[in-house]
Design an enzyme around this catalytic site. Structure first.
Site, PDB file in Angstrom:
ATOM      1  N   LYS A  79       0.810  -1.197   0.000  1.00  0.00           N
ATOM      2  CA  LYS A  79       0.000   0.000   0.000  1.00  0.00           C
ATOM      3  C   LYS A  79       0.857   1.267   0.000  1.00  0.00           C
ATOM      4  CE  LYS A  79      -3.047  -2.375   3.273  1.00  0.00           C
ATOM      5  NZ  LYS A  79      -3.509  -2.341   4.699  1.00  0.00           N
ATOM      6  N   GLY A  80       2.116   1.105   0.402  1.00  0.00           N
ATOM      7  CA  GLY A  80       2.962   2.266   0.672  1.00  0.00           C
ATOM      8  C   GLY A  80       3.159   3.250  -0.469  1.00  0.00           C
TER       9      GLY A  80
ATOM     10  N   PHE B 205      13.249   5.960  11.881  1.00  0.00           N
ATOM     11  CA  PHE B 205      11.899   5.442  11.716  1.00  0.00           C
ATOM     12  C   PHE B 205      11.017   6.503  11.074  1.00  0.00           C
ATOM     13  CE2 PHE B 205       7.926   3.552  12.151  1.00  0.00           C
ATOM     14  CZ  PHE B 205       8.154   2.197  12.270  1.00  0.00           C
ATOM     15  N   VAL B 206      10.835   6.400   9.770  1.00  0.00           N
ATOM     16  CA  VAL B 206      10.066   7.399   9.045  1.00  0.00           C
ATOM     17  C   VAL B 206       8.666   6.901   8.695  1.00  0.00           C
ATOM     18  CG1 VAL B 206      12.020   8.692   8.141  1.00  0.00           C
ATOM     19  CG2 VAL B 206      11.172   6.732   6.861  1.00  0.00           C
TER      20      VAL B 206
ATOM     21  N   ARG C 253      -0.145   6.805   7.043  1.00  0.00           N
ATOM     22  CA  ARG C 253       0.032   6.802   5.588  1.00  0.00           C
ATOM     23  C   ARG C 253      -0.518   8.075   4.955  1.00  0.00           C
ATOM     24  NH1 ARG C 253       1.352   1.461   4.064  1.00  0.00           N
ATOM     25  NH2 ARG C 253       0.282  -0.187   5.203  1.00  0.00           N
TER      26      ARG C 253
ATOM     27  N   GLU D 294       7.926   2.575  -5.843  1.00  0.00           N
ATOM     28  CA  GLU D 294       7.991   2.224  -4.422  1.00  0.00           C
ATOM     29  C   GLU D 294       8.102   3.476  -3.563  1.00  0.00           C
ATOM     30  OE1 GLU D 294       7.380   0.201  -2.312  1.00  0.00           O
ATOM     31  OE2 GLU D 294       8.243  -1.785  -2.544  1.00  0.00           O
TER      32      GLU D 294
ATOM     33  N   ASP E 240      14.373  -0.705   1.494  1.00  0.00           N
ATOM     34  CA  ASP E 240      15.152  -0.824   2.733  1.00  0.00           C
ATOM     35  C   ASP E 240      16.099  -2.031   2.607  1.00  0.00           C
ATOM     36  OD1 ASP E 240      16.089  -0.918   5.326  1.00  0.00           O
ATOM     37  OD2 ASP E 240      14.150  -1.060   6.290  1.00  0.00           O
TER      38      ASP E 240
END
Ligand code: PRP
Ligand code: MN
Ligand code: MG
Length: 189
Positions: free
Chosen positions: A42-43, A151-152, A164, A98, A102
């Site tokens: 979903k990102g 941590f974003v 989101r 994307e 990572d």
């Protein structure tokens, strides 16, 4: 600004500029082709929308829902294909969109899948590239920003499915995730 956000890393304007830069570049690079923009659920939804509307050229759009298992030990690295795309990719040029790369596992899985199905070419345009997190050898062809290991969340990126919807990318306040979670979660987004 959202109360759970420590600070904004990439503003609405920063992201808009990146989408414009990459969208225009893609339109130029694929001027004589009709690529399939493959948005990774979903990102990547916000990034996909913003990049594609900067492309004044012929493109098709499809979606794939691939999820990496982040809970527990990071080395598990399990990838699940939740929803497949509906287009036949044989002989087609694919641009994977994307939000973040990572460890690279999700991306590697998709690239191999698309090549197995006979895609003519596969390139990747990611808003964020967390190179420090890389576990498998994959490269991002079009990078919005090289992101540090923090941590974003926001602009598609979630923590436990939240945030989101934020229009910017920010660093989550440490108090939001517990001490015990942080070791595994830091590798997520
Ligand atoms: C996140 C992100 C990428 C992937 C990157 O997706 O959107 O798709 O992880 O991680 P990797 O390089 O370590 O594989 P996630 O699996 O959390 O699903 P989501 O997009 O639905 O949040
Ligand atoms: Mn994702
Ligand atoms: Mg996620």
């Amino acid at each position: 600004m959202n109360k759970d956000i420590e600070r904004v890393l990439y503003s609405v304007e920063d992201i808009q500029n990146a989408a414009k830069r990459i969208g225009n570049q893609l339109a130029e690079d694929y001027a004589d082709k009709t690529p399939i923009l493959l948005s990774v659920l979903k990102g990547a939804i916000l990034w996909s929308v913003d990049v594609m509307r900067e492309m004044d050229s012929y493109v098709e759009l499809d979606f794939i829902d691939v999820s990496s298992y982040h809970g527990g030990v990071e080395s598990a690295g399990e990838i699940t294909l939740r929803t497949d795309l509906t287009t036949d990719v044989a002989g087609r040029d694919i641009i994977i969109l994307e939000d973040i790369v990572d460890t690279g596992r999700t991306l590697k899985y998709m690239i191999e899948l698309l090549h197995k199905r006979g895609a003519a070419s596969v390139k990747v345009a990611s808003l964020l590239d967390k190179k420090e997190g890389r576990v498998v050898d994959v490269a991002v062809d079009y990078v919005g920003f090289d992101v540090p290991k923090a941590f974003v969340v926001g602009y598609g990126l979630d923590y436990k499915e939240l945030y989101r919807n934020l229009p910017y990318v920010g660093i989550l306040k440490p108090k939001i995730y517990s001490e015990e979670d942080s070791a595994t979660l830091n590798s997520q987004e």
